[in-house]
Design an enzyme around this catalytic site. Structure first.
Site, PDB file in Angstrom:
ATOM      1  N   GLU A 136       0.823  -1.227   0.000  1.00 11.19           N
ATOM      2  CA  GLU A 136       0.000   0.000   0.000  1.00 11.19           C
ATOM      3  C   GLU A 136       0.853   1.271   0.000  1.00 11.19           C
ATOM      4  OE1 GLU A 136      -3.019  -0.200   3.078  1.00 11.19           O
ATOM      5  OE2 GLU A 136      -4.138  -1.691   1.942  1.00 11.19           O
TER       6      GLU A 136
ATOM      7  N   GLU B 118      -5.644  -8.159  -0.632  1.00 12.62           N
ATOM      8  CA  GLU B 118      -6.352  -7.872   0.622  1.00 12.62           C
ATOM      9  C   GLU B 118      -7.799  -7.586   0.253  1.00 12.62           C
ATOM     10  OE1 GLU B 118      -4.822  -5.131   3.547  1.00 12.62           O
ATOM     11  OE2 GLU B 118      -2.738  -5.539   2.947  1.00 12.62           O
TER      12      GLU B 118
HETATM   13  O1  AHR Z   1      -5.335  -5.952   6.782  1.00 12.75           O
HETATM   14  C1  AHR Z   1      -5.219  -4.855   7.641  1.00 12.75           C
HETATM   15  C2  AHR Z   1      -4.457  -3.696   7.009  1.00 12.75           C
HETATM   16  O2  AHR Z   1      -5.213  -3.190   5.944  1.00 12.75           O
HETATM   17  C3  AHR Z   1      -3.129  -4.013   6.384  1.00 12.75           C
HETATM   18  O3  AHR Z   1      -2.080  -3.986   7.293  1.00 12.75           O
HETATM   19  C4  AHR Z   1      -2.970  -2.929   5.365  1.00 12.75           C
HETATM   20  O4  AHR Z   1      -2.200  -3.331   4.262  1.00 12.75           O
HETATM   21  C5  AHR Z   1      -4.377  -2.548   5.000  1.00 12.75           C
HETATM   22  O5  AHR Z   1      -4.585  -1.187   5.060  1.00 12.75           O
END
Ligand code: AHR
Length: 511
Positions: A181, A300
């Site tokens: 990210e 994610e």
């Molecule tokens: O999954 C939780 C968080 O969400 C992770 O650390 C991050 O990559 C995202 O913002």
């Protein structure tokens, strides 16, 4: 469409043919994520001293649930955590490993679990590792050092260090994330698209020079709502197109202000996300006259109540070890949304070839544990397990006829959301969500193109109380149930989907 009676089933149909396919499901679509965050690692997968812990300190009760869940791949060690992580802290004799501040989650990391423990976990959980490198506080050299430690057989400083740590053979990790990210201002070492694109490109090139068989994921947008969405991917890929294989996508959804219809339509946003990133990647491909296609790693995704504080215990002190963080308790509604997001990933399996449900244990997770106590399945465990275990083979192109309704956040959506997968063993599996909260939906499909079909095994996740959840006290409050009455007669499938439900229909086809 209104139904003053409220009990007449809605009518929906899916149209499918074995000759019309989207593509083959890559098993990596059913990945998950273990981050050093809250209790995902410590007292989640790793708890030396727990009655169920094995010789590596891994909880065997958790490992059994992970295997049952059907997870194929696990991303590690973060997440936001990785952007401040020194991987060297987590290798070598445990008693010499430093305790460090983790700025991302305001916790203390003991480093008693690191790379080699993770790889032992991956072997026992039957998952492929997906390793992230730190491109926040660190860069190219540290990524190369880590790669040499993990993948080089021996005879060099880092590979011999690994061997001195008791790991003789290289781990041979194939899939790597180039940071996490990096578009997000919250990220330690956040970068502009230009800065990150250049760093990702030189890091990828150097990593490939050491190990040409690697598959590399460049950071895409951390949400479709990011102001840089689209332009970020374009700039990063202008730099890194030739040396990376994937661009990542991250998306989390939650029910806001009781707007359940918008929440149940979250997959519409994921669909737009995928279409946008595919279009952007293909635009760069066209500009470069490249024969190569960049695929998407949706590494994610989940339901996550981000509007709640990230510490579950309001009085928890800062800088503690493994605090309770992001321990969302998932309802039936949340599970139906997770199922619907899985349907969308499957429908795009030609371009989404890796994905990770974030995360795996305790932290926005399908599996929960109590320190020293039991492990149990959240509601979201079930749609994931059914999709991971049955969603293999060819995804079929599907046309859906269904009534629709207007939602505040996602416009008009169909009430029936579905996909179908034909397995090599001849089973046709339909995954279907009924987004209507009050009425059942009668699903029909003409299956004559498949030859003789049936019987059908129909399981569903639904409940008169859409807020019902599994908890420490009631670990099996919500489980899938079998639906009777679903049948194929004269080549026509008929199934009744309960209101607000996720269903799996396993239809036997003649060999
Ligand atoms: O999954 C939780 C968080 O969400 C992770 O650390 C991050 O990559 C995202 O913002």
């Amino acid at each position: 469409m209104t139904d003053p009676e409220g009990d007449t089933p809605l009518a929906g149909a899916v149209h499918l043919d074995p000759r019309f396919t989207v593509g083959e499901v890559n098993p990596r679509l059913f990945g998950s994520f273990v981050e050093h965050l809250g209790r995902c690692v410590h007292t989640g997968v790793f708890e030396p001293g727990h009655p169920a812990a094995d010789e590596d300190g891994l909880r065997t009760d958790v490992l059994a649930l992970i295997r049952e869940l059907g997870v194929t791949m696990v991303r590690y060690p973060g997440g936001n955590f990785v952007s401040g992580y020194r991987w060297e802290d987590g290798v070598g004799p445990a008693e010499h490993r430093p305790r460090r501040l983790d700025a991302a989650w305001r916790a203390v990391e003991t480093n008693q679990f690191g790379l080699n423990e993770f790889m032992r976990f991956a072997g026992k959980a039957w998952v492929e590792p997906m390793q992230a490198v730190n491109l926040g506080t660190r860069g190219l050299q540290e990524a190369l050092d880590l790669l040499e430690y993990t993948n080089h057989p021996g005879g060099t400083a880092w590979s011999e260090l690994r061997r001195s740590h008791g790991v003789d053979k290289p781990h041979n990790i194939r899939l790597w994330c180039l940071g996490n990210e990096m578009d997000g201002p919250w990220q330690t070492g956040h970068k502009t698209a230009e800065e990150y694109g250049r760093l990702a490109a030189v890091t990828a090139k150097a990593m490939r020079d050491l190990d040409p068989g690697l598959e590399l994921v460049a950071c895409g947008s951390s949400s479709r709502a990011m102001p840089t969405f689209g332009s970020w991917e374009a700039t990063v890929l202008e730099h890194a197109y030739d040396v990376v294989d994937f661009v990542s996508c991250h998306a989390y959804y939650e029910e806001k202000d009781g707007d359940v219809d918008s929440f149940l339509a979250s997959a519409a946003d994921m669909e737009e996300f995928i279409d946008g990133v595919v279009a952007t990647a293909d635009h760069i491909r066209a500009k470069r006259h490249s024969a190569k296609r960049i695929n998407l790693s949706f590494d994610e995704w989940n339901v996550w109540y981000q509007s709640r504080p990230f510490n579950n215990d309001a009085d928890a002190p800062d800088w503690s070890v493994a605090p309770r963080q992001l321990e969302d308790v998932y309802s039936v509604t949340d599970a139906v949304v997770v199922g619907s997001l899985l349907i969308t990933l499957l429908r795009h399996c030609d371009r989404v070839t890796a994905a990770c449900l974030a995360q795996l244990v305790n932290v926005i997770a399908p599996i929960m544990t109590e320190p020293g106590g039991p492990a149990w399945r959240q509601t979201t465990f079930y749609p994931f397990a059914e999709a991971a275990c049955n969603g293999r083979g060819q995804v079929l192109r599907l046309d859906v006829d269904s009534p629709g309704h207007d939602t505040a956040l996602h416009g008009r959506v169909l009430l029936l959301h579905a996909t179908a997968v034909q397995d090599e063993d001849g089973t046709l599996t339909v995954f279907a969500v009924n987004r209507d909260t009050t009425r059942p939906l009668e699903l029909t499909a003409d299956l004559r193109a498949f030859g003789p079909a049936g019987p059908v095994l129909h399981t569903t996740l639904s409940d008169p109380d859409r807020h019902a959840a599994n908890t420490l006290r009631q670990q099996d409050r919500v489980t899938p149930s079998q639906v009777t009455g679903t049948r194929v007669a004269d080549g026509r499938l008929t199934a009744l989907l309960p209101p607000l439900s996720w269903s799996t229909l396993r239809i036997a086809l003649a060999p």
